[in-house]
Design an enzyme around this catalytic site. Structure first.
Site, PDB file in Angstrom:
ATOM      1  N   THR A   1     -22.146  43.772-111.875  1.00 54.23           N
ATOM      2  CA  THR A   1     -22.521  42.755-112.867  1.00 54.23           C
ATOM      3  C   THR A   1     -22.153  41.359-112.399  1.00 54.23           C
ATOM      4  OG1 THR A   1     -22.227  44.351-114.663  1.00 54.23           O
ATOM      5  CG2 THR A   1     -22.208  42.027-115.264  1.00 54.23           C
ATOM      6  N   CYS A   2     -21.027  41.249-111.716  1.00 53.08           N
ATOM      7  CA  CYS A   2     -20.570  39.952-111.214  1.00 53.08           C
ATOM      8  C   CYS A   2     -21.574  39.357-110.230  1.00 53.08           C
ATOM      9  CB  CYS A   2     -19.212  40.101-110.540  1.00 53.08           C
ATOM     10  SG  CYS A   2     -17.969  40.931-111.564  1.00 53.08           S
ATOM     11  N   SER A   3     -22.141  40.219-109.375  1.00 52.49           N
ATOM     12  CA  SER A   3     -23.049  39.761-108.324  1.00 52.49           C
ATOM     13  C   SER A   3     -24.493  39.626-108.791  1.00 52.49           C
ATOM     14  CB  SER A   3     -23.005  40.733-107.130  1.00 52.49           C
ATOM     15  OG  SER A   3     -21.718  40.766-106.549  1.00 52.49           O
TER      16      SER A   3
END
Length: 242
Positions: A49-51
């Site tokens: 999700t961060c990327s």
């Protein structure tokens, strides 16, 4: 219990960063003093999700945030500086400053250090964002305390809406091009002249003319898409911008 620290000062810590071949110590005051800073913190660099969403969207909305008073966008994670620098380079997120909180001192001071040993992560940051003005937390958006990795309120759109609900967002523009194409050069120049950020997809770099025809119905370049709408080639783009 995850504590909302709105109205409090951010923790005073020193971030050990690597810039080129040099170790550079960056203090809390270096980041926040006299500035308005949008901060988002996440479990780890290179994680899904961060990327895919969290960092890219802040990068996309950087110009809109800047137009509404944000001096800098900072991403904090409990990772070392080498990992954070490699991730930033991989993401090509030129509008984001990454801060390595390798020892978790800043995150612990924020009350956001959580145990993720079940994933083999050890101690990591809970996902949250905040707007900081001259070192004082103006607003925090903390993800709900429930299992997994919720991502509901710490996103860039929520941050921008808090700062200015009527803020204009940049268009999502994709430009299909080919090396050596003068019409592609013209299309890029027109977009640059209007200060319209775009993603360039060049044929021959994992993208074939078959793919281009499948998405646009045409096999010639350039082909421009704006907010999901197919504009066409350079002549159609000129008409659209006029």
């Amino acid at each position: 219990m995850l504590e909302d620290k709105t109205g409090q000062a951010v923790p005073q810590v020193t971030f050990r960063t690597r810039q080129g071949e040099q170790w550079i110590d960056v203090s809390t005051d270096d980041i926040f003093k006299g500035k308005t800073v949008a901060v988002f913190s996440l479990p780890g660099a290179f994680t899904p999700t961060c990327s895919s969403t969290h960092l890219p969207r802040y990068n996309e909305l950087a110009s809109a945030l800047a137009e509404n008073g944000v001096d800098e966008i900072v991403c904090v994670s409990v990772n070392d500086t080498f990992v954070m620098n490699a991730w930033l380079s991989d993401q090509e997120a030129e509008n984001i400053r990454v801060l390595p909180d390798g020892n978790g001192e800043f995150t612990d001071g924020m009350g956001m250090l959580v145990d993720k040993q079940d994933l083999g992560f050890g101690k990591r940051s809970w996902r949250y964002s905040m707007l900081v003005k001259d070192g004082i937390i103006d607003k925090m958006f903390i993800e709900p305390n429930k299992p997994g990795d919720p991502f509901e309120v710490s996103d860039a759109d929520t941050m921008l809406a808090y700062i200015n609900p009527a803020a204009a967002k940049p268009s999502a523009i994709t430009l299909f091009t080919k090396l050596g194409c003068p019409f592609c050069v013209r299309a890029k120049q027109m977009l640059n002249d209007k200060n319209m950020r775009f993603e360039e997809v060049m044929l021959g770099r994992g993208v074939s003319s078959t793919t281009l025809k499948a998405v646009s119905g045409r096999s010639t370049v350039p082909q421009v898409f704006i907010d999901g709408r197919h504009i066409g080639g350079s002549e159609e783009l000129a008409e659209y911008l006029a």
